[in-house]
Scaffold this motif. Sequence first.
Motif: not given
Length: 828
Positions: A58-70, A399-411
């Motif tokens: 659900l989350y619009s963040q496309m990167i997995f492992g974004e904080s380099f903790q692995e 994605p920019g606003p075009w790819g998110r639901f009502k501007g929220l950080p979700v697909r």
Amino acid sequence: MERLIGIACVVALVLTSSRAGAQDASIRVDVRQEGRPVSKYLTGACIEDVNHEIYGGLYSQMIFGESFQEPPVGSPAKGFAAFGGDWKLNDGEMLGGGGDGPKLVDSTVPPFADGEAGVEVYLSAADGAGGGVHNAGLIVRAGRSGVGADHFDGYEVSLDAGRKIVSLGRHQQNYALLKDTPYNVPVDKWVTLAVKMTGGVIEISVDGERVVRFEDPRPLAAGAVGLRQWHRSARYRNLWAKVGGKRTDLPFEAVPGAAPAVSGMWRPVVTGIATLAAAIERDRPFVGTQSQRLTLVGGAGEVGIENQGLNRQGLAFASGKPYEGYVWLRADKPAGAVACLESRDGTRTYARAKLAVVGNEWQRYDFALIPDASETAGRFSLRLTSPGSVVVGHAFLQPGPWGRFKGLPVRRDVVEGLIDQGVTVLRYGGSMVNAPEYRWKKMIGPRDRRQPYHGTWYPQSSNGWGIIDFLDVCEAAGFLAVPDFNIDESPQDMADFIEYVNGPPDSPWGKRRAADGHPAPYKLRHVQLGNEEKVDEAYFQKFERLTAAIWTKDPAVVPVVGDFQYERPITDPMKVTGADSGVTSLAAHKKILDLTRRSGREVWFDVHMWTDGSGRSPSYQAFRSYVDAIDKLADGAKHRVAVFEFNSNNHDQRRALANADAIGLMIRDGRVPVALAANCLQPDGQNDNGWNQGLLFLNPSAVWLQPPGYVTRMVARNYLPRVIDARVEGADEKLSVTVTRSEDGKRVVLQVVNLDAKPKPARIQFDGFTPSQPAAKVEELAGPLDARNTAASPDRIRPRQVEWPHRLAEGVASYTFPPHSFTVIRFE
């Protein structure tokens, strides 16, 4: 695909209004009944970050492992690949650390099905103590391996010294126990473990003695040999494989040279003749315990790292559409860097943005990227373009606003898919809330500054998306929201939460909410306390303290007891058997009800149900007795019983029928306010454990429903507010009938589940109702029990809609319900 969908089509052709034969079932309904209310919230879903429903879903963040903790991906020994865990080589021995199923897989012996494998295992008596499963041993026929408890295919052959068990299990991106055999497993000494495979026959030997023989009717394909632990450490030596009579020893030898140390979800990038030095940086990490250092040592070209999203499945880019992101960087000296969108192999660059890195304090560098072509499995890369060194703390791309639901950080496509599915209520919770560090206050503030934690499902879980984000989605999409909380939240923190979500904007936490971008109260009405808890005296004491804090801030909030599952009917609430939590009475439930009555408030109880199919589960059979028991204990306390999880380990037609049957039970009972199916979402091909039960599937570029998801939609689209009793005769228990009507009695909906492998003819008769329309609207989901949809064939099984000329004006109609089907007929 045509054959599956066509089953309903054939049935439609044989519908008739003629009088039914003697063998037909009879469905007779007096529509003049007043009926009982039907909640519109019986078509909900439970969402949590199990199998990456949030991160990668659900989350619009496309990167997995974004904080380099692995931890870095590396090979602890020549010819082996490690998937999770801590592996250490010591003088020819391999030490495997404990964890949720880390794997070490050989890559030198070609995959084989028939053959043998063996290893010497040393289990310390000091490790693996306590209750539960603590085992270690071999995996064979292993394939499709990845990081995650069950992220592989193969057989698990393991020793459990604590339980004194030799265990054989099968993994197919999930887990199924095949056989447990009692055996006094030695500890503090080397033990020889061996397995022989011939077709579906699997034989396991310990110290030369055959202990297990099992024949799998559905044997797995050829695969590799490897090692695996579960919640304990183990030492290994003398690993070998034997194929075609030839034995190959697989020694644990050091890997020559040192690979760049790059955090696990990232990979190094080098172009030209440049030289990369990479290291895990634990000095002044951005968040958590570590960050990533990158150094371009010299040479012409660029160096850096790349990320391909969840478990490196690939990122999807839409041509000409903007993507936005940022990275947090620091550098001892100024350095040049670029952020890029690329093909998976890096041979094609779709977009590129320059970053000028200055300063040795953490700074955020924003960028915008517009790809010049579309890509379904690409990557994001961060590169240094000139000699220098930088430390990377966090990377974000969406994605920019075009790819998110009502501007929220979700697909956007995912939320729209849930709306189209007919979801009316979402619960955010499940086993993830049981992690000790799961706390709501860690989920607010700038999402890139929220600290990672060791989660239930993933050891490097992130808080970038949490409870408040969930409330925002539910508010925007029109879903009733039910967030779940760790039962060990403090009373003060729960009071602060209620004030944050429901308090006036001039209250201390209301001001914080307004500052976070939501001036108006959320008007939240339900909060769950715990998940699948043992509802005993200890739970009651925690519940009492938390509800006192909640009701002080908002008396209208309804707390929900996080109960579990009951496998046997309850006849005496004070003498209970078959409770998955282990309780033997509902004494604590009574204390909760007494507390509620004295307080003049309302409480709900959440009980779970197994809907694996194809028959009815014990928890289904016991459900009404649980509701009756709570009613019996209530003594005037205002209460309800809800079902927050229908659970399964499949997403096939068999589960669709079980869900439809369970929802029908909830409707007919008339006392259930909310019913939810778990899991809401499932990223395709990313199943890490047995919960292979998503309703809405997705990959980076598409979403599609599975059969149980269509059941949700069929029920939601045909909702009517009153349930009336139907008299069903001449049918066995495999035919389930539910009838609802409109308030004015001018519309009637018939919901019928046929659990049988045979068609079920039935006569239908209404008293006090004659449809004004000559044709009824029929929606039917029918197909083989193992039918499901895939990314390549997303419509392989789906409902068929037809108009049926019923001729009920003549009194009686006849309809044949297909095998393994769920049918909804709407009369007007």
